[in-house]
Design a protein around this motif. Structure first.
Motif, PDB file in Angstrom:
ATOM      1  N   ASN A  27       0.688  -1.327   0.096  1.00  0.00           N
ATOM      2  CA  ASN A  27      -0.047   0.106   0.071  1.00  0.00           C
ATOM      3  C   ASN A  27       0.846   1.023  -0.161  1.00  0.00           C
ATOM      4  O   ASN A  27       0.186   2.461  -0.113  1.00  0.00           O
ATOM      5  CB  ASN A  27      -1.089  -0.090   1.333  1.00  0.00           C
ATOM      6  CG  ASN A  27      -2.036  -0.807   0.951  1.00  0.00           C
ATOM      7  OD1 ASN A  27      -2.918  -0.300  -0.131  1.00  0.00           O
ATOM      8  ND2 ASN A  27      -2.635  -1.948   1.850  1.00  0.00           N
ATOM      9  N   PRO A  31       2.218   2.456  -8.459  1.00  0.00           N
ATOM     10  CA  PRO A  31       1.327   1.730  -8.985  1.00  0.00           C
ATOM     11  C   PRO A  31       1.830   0.398  -9.761  1.00  0.00           C
ATOM     12  O   PRO A  31       0.669  -0.447 -10.135  1.00  0.00           O
ATOM     13  CB  PRO A  31       0.826   2.784  -9.998  1.00  0.00           C
ATOM     14  CG  PRO A  31       1.949   3.745 -10.215  1.00  0.00           C
ATOM     15  CD  PRO A  31       2.529   3.610  -8.904  1.00  0.00           C
ATOM     16  N   ARG A  62      -6.755   1.355  -5.194  1.00  0.00           N
ATOM     17  CA  ARG A  62      -5.540   1.923  -5.885  1.00  0.00           C
ATOM     18  C   ARG A  62      -5.622   1.225  -7.200  1.00  0.00           C
ATOM     19  O   ARG A  62      -4.703   1.491  -7.922  1.00  0.00           O
ATOM     20  CB  ARG A  62      -4.355   1.860  -5.182  1.00  0.00           C
ATOM     21  CG  ARG A  62      -4.357   2.622  -3.939  1.00  0.00           C
ATOM     22  CD  ARG A  62      -3.202   2.339  -3.035  1.00  0.00           C
ATOM     23  NE  ARG A  62      -1.926   2.733  -3.994  1.00  0.00           N
ATOM     24  CZ  ARG A  62      -0.984   2.015  -3.899  1.00  0.00           C
ATOM     25  NH1 ARG A  62      -0.775   1.114  -2.944  1.00  0.00           N
ATOM     26  NH2 ARG A  62       0.024   2.107  -4.673  1.00  0.00           N
TER      27      ARG A  62
END
Length: 109
Positions: A27, A31, A62
């Motif tokens: 986290n 990306p 995300r």
């Protein structure tokens, strides 16, 4: 640090802390982070544990969809639960090989 990171979680309920560390790390990375649950960690993912679920939800928000081994999930009777939790079920050996060929650096927990 590598830009493309592949986090492979093998730790189950007895080593839940390692899975939490892995998900916290995922986290906080970019990306191009990928997460794979394999073996006993799949049972932990399907267990409904709130800490694991919250961290996985953060990843999914995300756009990082965790992969779980379809073969292990089916043999363990947890495939349906993992699909409900929006895990991507695939043959992990192929997925890991593909990510390595794409330049991902693996880290195991």
């Amino acid at each position: 640090m590598a830009k493309k990171v592949l986090i492979i979680i093998l730790s189950g309920e007895r080593d839940k802390g390692k899975a939490i560390m892995a998900l916290n790390l995922a986290n906080h990375l970019g990306p191009d982070t990928r997460v794979i649950f394999f073996g006993e960690s799949e049972k932990l993912a399907a267990s409904g544990d709130s800490e694991i679920s919250n961290l996985v939800t953060q990843l999914q928000e995300r756009g990082i969809i965790p992969v779980a081994c379809i073969n292990y999930a089916e043999k363990s009777g947890i495939g349906t639960k993992l699909m409900e939790l929006k895990y991507d079920l695939k043959p992990v050996s192929t997925v890991i090989t593909d990510y390595l060929e794409q330049g991902y650096v693996p880290i195991t927990f």
